[in-house]
Each structure stands twice: as structure tokens, then as C-alpha cells.
Design a protein around this motif. Sequence first.
Motif, PDB file in Angstrom:
ATOM      1  N   TYR A 122      -2.605  24.748  -8.389  1.00  0.00           N
ATOM      2  CA  TYR A 122      -1.261  24.266  -8.059  1.00  0.00           C
ATOM      3  C   TYR A 122      -1.359  22.755  -7.868  1.00  0.00           C
ATOM      4  CZ  TYR A 122       2.813  23.437  -5.008  1.00  0.00           C
ATOM      5  OH  TYR A 122       3.957  22.947  -4.441  1.00  0.00           O
ATOM      6  N   TYR A 123      -0.750  22.002  -8.795  1.00  0.00           N
ATOM      7  CA  TYR A 123      -0.847  20.543  -8.813  1.00  0.00           C
ATOM      8  C   TYR A 123       0.390  19.905  -8.174  1.00  0.00           C
ATOM      9  CZ  TYR A 123      -4.437  21.153 -12.509  1.00  0.00           C
ATOM     10  OH  TYR A 123      -5.537  21.512 -13.240  1.00  0.00           O
ATOM     11  N   THR A 124       0.170  18.833  -7.443  1.00  0.00           N
ATOM     12  CA  THR A 124       1.266  18.061  -6.858  1.00  0.00           C
ATOM     13  C   THR A 124       1.030  16.575  -7.100  1.00  0.00           C
ATOM     14  OG1 THR A 124       1.584  19.682  -5.076  1.00  0.00           O
ATOM     15  CG2 THR A 124       2.523  17.482  -4.753  1.00  0.00           C
ATOM     16  N   LEU A 125       1.985  15.923  -7.739  1.00  0.00           N
ATOM     17  CA  LEU A 125       1.963  14.471  -7.905  1.00  0.00           C
ATOM     18  C   LEU A 125       3.106  13.889  -7.081  1.00  0.00           C
ATOM     19  CD1 LEU A 125       1.383  12.224 -10.943  1.00  0.00           C
ATOM     20  CD2 LEU A 125       3.575  12.019  -9.742  1.00  0.00           C
ATOM     21  N   ILE A 126       2.799  12.910  -6.237  1.00  0.00           N
ATOM     22  CA  ILE A 126       3.814  12.240  -5.425  1.00  0.00           C
ATOM     23  C   ILE A 126       3.718  10.735  -5.669  1.00  0.00           C
ATOM     24  CG2 ILE A 126       4.584  11.700  -3.081  1.00  0.00           C
ATOM     25  CD1 ILE A 126       3.633  14.429  -2.213  1.00  0.00           C
ATOM     26  N   VAL A 127       4.846  10.123  -5.979  1.00  0.00           N
ATOM     27  CA  VAL A 127       4.902   8.672  -6.162  1.00  0.00           C
ATOM     28  C   VAL A 127       6.083   8.157  -5.356  1.00  0.00           C
ATOM     29  CG1 VAL A 127       6.212   8.945  -8.327  1.00  0.00           C
ATOM     30  CG2 VAL A 127       5.057   6.781  -7.830  1.00  0.00           C
ATOM     31  N   GLY A 128       5.834   7.160  -4.511  1.00  0.00           N
ATOM     32  CA  GLY A 128       6.909   6.716  -3.629  1.00  0.00           C
ATOM     33  C   GLY A 128       6.725   5.302  -3.122  1.00  0.00           C
ATOM     34  N   ALA A 129       7.654   4.902  -2.247  1.00  0.00           N
ATOM     35  CA  ALA A 129       7.669   3.547  -1.709  1.00  0.00           C
ATOM     36  C   ALA A 129       8.509   3.535  -0.437  1.00  0.00           C
ATOM     37  CB  ALA A 129       8.240   2.564  -2.731  1.00  0.00           C
ATOM     38  N   GLN A 136       0.803  -1.217   0.000  1.00  0.00           N
ATOM     39  CA  GLN A 136       0.000   0.000   0.000  1.00  0.00           C
ATOM     40  C   GLN A 136       0.837   1.269   0.000  1.00  0.00           C
ATOM     41  OE1 GLN A 136      -3.142   0.147   2.862  1.00  0.00           O
ATOM     42  NE2 GLN A 136      -3.862  -1.916   2.442  1.00  0.00           N
ATOM     43  N   LEU A 137       2.014   1.236   0.589  1.00  0.00           N
ATOM     44  CA  LEU A 137       2.853   2.433   0.626  1.00  0.00           C
ATOM     45  C   LEU A 137       3.558   2.703  -0.692  1.00  0.00           C
ATOM     46  CD1 LEU A 137       4.412   2.258   4.193  1.00  0.00           C
ATOM     47  CD2 LEU A 137       2.543   3.698   3.389  1.00  0.00           C
ATOM     48  N   GLN A 138       3.413   1.789  -1.642  1.00  0.00           N
ATOM     49  CA  GLN A 138       3.951   1.980  -2.986  1.00  0.00           C
ATOM     50  C   GLN A 138       2.815   2.513  -3.841  1.00  0.00           C
ATOM     51  OE1 GLN A 138       7.010  -0.863  -3.955  1.00  0.00           O
ATOM     52  NE2 GLN A 138       6.142  -1.118  -6.000  1.00  0.00           N
ATOM     53  N   ASN A 139       2.743   3.833  -3.995  1.00  0.00           N
ATOM     54  CA  ASN A 139       1.564   4.421  -4.610  1.00  0.00           C
ATOM     55  C   ASN A 139       1.881   5.751  -5.270  1.00  0.00           C
ATOM     56  OD1 ASN A 139       1.238   6.636  -2.591  1.00  0.00           O
ATOM     57  ND2 ASN A 139       0.799   4.948  -1.192  1.00  0.00           N
TER      58      ASN A 139
END
Length: 246
Positions: A215-222, A131-134
Motif C-alpha cells: 500500500y503506497y502513499t505519496l504526499i506532497v505539500g507546503a 523544508q516543509l515544501q516537500n
Amino acid sequence: MVMTVSSLSPIASSKSFLNRLNAPCSVSVAATAESAAVSPHRFTTRCDGNTRHCDDENISEKCKRRMVLAGIGALSAVNSLSASPLLAQGKPEDYQIFVDKIDGYSYSYPSDWREFEFLGHDSAFKDRYLQLQNVRLSFIPTNKTDIHELGTSMEEVVENLTSNIYSAPNQFATILGMQEKNIDGRSYCTFEYVLTSPNFSRAAFATIAIGNGRYYTLIVGANERRWRRVRNQLKVVADSFKLLDI
């Protein structure tokens, strides 16, 4: 489509980011979302523009800032964040494209990820088992027209985002690299960072842009322990984010 890409030179600077956007409660969504994904210590930035302070005895605000500046100072040696070559070929294999014509953006995500609800975000997809990989996308109103209006430099903007907005009180941030690009006259900044707490660390890419009065923010992480294995896959997602005219 016209795209230019440039690396940003390191610089140490510090001013509050909280008054950069002319919108009430402008940073509370991003702050709450990132901290909720990495730590049980969720927080909400107040709408009066006052900067929150770290009250953790083990990680002082000065220590957190030192770590951020150390990361910025090592940018050129650590990571130039070159654009993913897969995107030059159109839609990468094993990725799907999410397009929101109403809210004016699109991005790619791994084909085996599924959509889910992420508080305060317009869209989000996650790994079926981790779940934290999103990836998640949020936006807020602003009267700014370009991300360069958010601070005296993009380095200042990124520093304030990672140390004051994305990190929870018991975390410190390390910036690994950042890159600016321009697509069809719109500026984007993608940066890689790690949030570390006494018991947990998370790595991520964030891409920010301004357009359509938002103001757009995209975050992708793991989880940081998996970062080496999934970093290139997630970089494709960060690089794919694009604004659409609405």
C-alpha cells in the motif's frame, strides 16, 4: 498505457480505517510522518487497532469530523482536481523523475529540490530553502489488491485518512477535492486537503495506490500560506506517481 480518470461524488460516511489493512502497525508510519511535518505534537497510532482520540480542549473530535464532512460536501463546487496538462507532454520541464525499480514506483519532483531522509519513508525530496515544501513516499505490506478494498467508498477512505491518520491531535482536516484514476488496470486516488492547528496550517496532495503486495502513499505539500503559489507545481508531482511491476 491506459488511463481513465473520474471525479468522485461526495458522501458522508465513517468507519475506522485502522483495521482495513491486514498488516501489523499498518498506519503508524503514515500518521507519524504527516504529523511530524506539520506539528511538534508527534504521535504514534497503536498497533492494536484502537482509534486514537483527540484530547485537545479547543478542537474536539466531533468538531474535526464536522470540518472533514463539510469539506467532502463541497467537493463538486470547490475543486474537481483535473489532471495536470503538463504530464500529457511526458516529463515536464524543470522536473526530474525518480524511479525505484526495486520497490516498484516512480514520480516526478521539481529539479531544484534535493533528496533528504524522512523518518519512515522510502524516498523524499524537499525545496532547498523551505523544508516543509516537500514530497515523500512510503509503503507498507498489505494483502489487499486495490484501494477500493480499503472502505465502502473512496470518500470514506479519504475521510478516515485525513481525520484519523494524517492529522495530529491538535489539528482538524478539511478536504478540498479528490479524484480517482485508473492506469494500466491499477487504481489511484489523489486528494487535496488542509490540516489546521491553532498556530499553523499545511496544505497537501496525497496519492494512494495498491500494487506489488504493498500500500503506497505519496504526499506532497507546503505551508498553507504558500499554497496558492505552489499548488499547480505540486499537483504535477501528485499526478506523476505511478506503480511499476516488480
